[in-house]
Design an enzyme around this catalytic site. Structure first.
Site, PDB file in Angstrom:
ATOM      1  N   CYS A 113     -30.570 -55.890 -52.752  1.00 17.47           N
ATOM      2  CA  CYS A 113     -30.555 -57.119 -53.579  1.00 17.47           C
ATOM      3  C   CYS A 113     -31.557 -58.161 -53.202  1.00 17.47           C
ATOM      4  CB  CYS A 113     -29.185 -57.810 -53.755  1.00 17.47           C
ATOM      5  SG  CYS A 113     -29.177 -58.913 -54.812  1.00 17.47           S
ATOM      6  N   CYS A 135     -61.272 -32.515 -47.352  1.00 17.85           N
ATOM      7  CA  CYS A 135     -59.903 -32.357 -46.888  1.00 17.85           C
ATOM      8  C   CYS A 135     -59.204 -33.572 -46.863  1.00 17.85           C
ATOM      9  CB  CYS A 135     -60.359 -31.645 -45.638  1.00 17.85           C
ATOM     10  SG  CYS A 135     -58.758 -31.690 -44.568  1.00 17.85           S
TER      11      CYS A 135
END
Length: 291
Positions: A113, A135
């Site tokens: 919260c 890669c």
């Protein structure tokens, strides 16, 4: 007020520095679900992702988890004659809110919260870049070193196969490329500068080949998330072509972003886990000034 806090509004200062709490249902992000991510309003460090946000009905932004395991710190809070677990940012030590054990069970059961005033929101299309440059181990390692980059994940995108595996992509038949998803702070680094890094860190004139890796999965590609990103890429590529920056024509493809599938965990941050692993990139260039 300290110099690095002078940009804060009164409510931002009171929340982050004095542990104040905003009024529920009357704060900026309590009911916002736009795709993107949330930073510490003080330091700009990455805290939460919109994909982890949910409606708890409490009137404050609620998240099922932080953006990554060490994004926040938790401490015991005994103020107001209650026992709660406070949540603070790791680097700036900003007060963010509290975490409770009443979140969605299917998401792990936690509810972070958080005060809106402690957060700065960055929309997905304004703070996300998708690149393929051979890669993905090397590409990830390079961009992790670029100032302003908040997170890099390796994965697969650009193809049509749903939820591909590394083995699938290695066949070269999925249409996917080995790619990186970059979250960045646009107040620190621009998308254009990320593009410049992209063109510097690999060979954009080499068709389906980077270093010893060959195949369409190793193509040079920019996956744009908005018309603005597409335009910026086209403009920069045109500028490079006109200036003769490269001795051969660019073969980088511009592709509209599709679903990005994160790669298997053992591929994430591979070169940190395996310092002697294969790398086709000069990583030191990441910290050198752009032209």
């Amino acid at each position: 007020m300290l110099a690095n806090l002078q940009h804060l509004s009164d409510i931002q200062y009171r929340v982050t520095q004095q542990s104040a709490t905003e009024t529920p249902f009357k704060n900026e992000f309590w009911n916002s679900y736009q795709p993107g991510f949330y930073l510490d309003v003080v330091s700009g460090e990455l805290l939460f992702l919109s994909e982890d946000k949910f409606d708890s009905g409490c009137g404050w932004p609620s998240f099922s988890a932080p953006a990554y395991a060490r994004a926040v710190i938790e401490k015991e809070d005994r103020t107001h004659n209650m026992l709660r677990t406070e949540v603070r940012s790791r680097n700036a030590n900003s007060h963010l809110g509290h975490v409770f054990k009443d979140g969605p069970p299917e998401r792990g059961g936690l509810r972070y919260c958080i005060n809106s005033a402690a957060l700065r929101f960055v929309a997905r299309e304004e703070g996300t870049a998708l690149f393929a440059a051979g890669c993905f181990w090397s590409t990830e390692a390079y961009f992790r070193r670029v100032k302003g980059v908040l997170r890099v994940r390796v994965g697969y995108t650009g193809g049509t196969t749903k939820s591909p595996t590394y083995r699938n992509v290695c066949t070269g038949t999925t249409g996917h490329a080995e790619a990186v998803e970059i979250l960045f702070d646009p107040q620190v680094i621009s998308y254009e500068d990320l593009l410049k890094h992209f063109f510097r860190m690999h060979d954009p004139t080499s068709l389906n080949k980077q270093g010893g890796d060959v195949g369409t999965q190793y193509r040079s590609a920019i996956f744009y998330l908005s018309g603005t990103q597409k335009q910026q890429a086209e403009t920069l590529m045109g500028r490079y072509a006109g200036a003769g920056k490269f001795t051969r024509p660019l073969v980088t493809t511009l592709e509209e972003a599709r679903d990005f599938y994160p790669a298997e965990e053992y591929h994430q941050d591979y070169l940190t886990k395996n310092p002697g692993g294969y790398c086709h990139v000069s990583l030191h260039l990441a910290s050198e000034p752009l032209e």
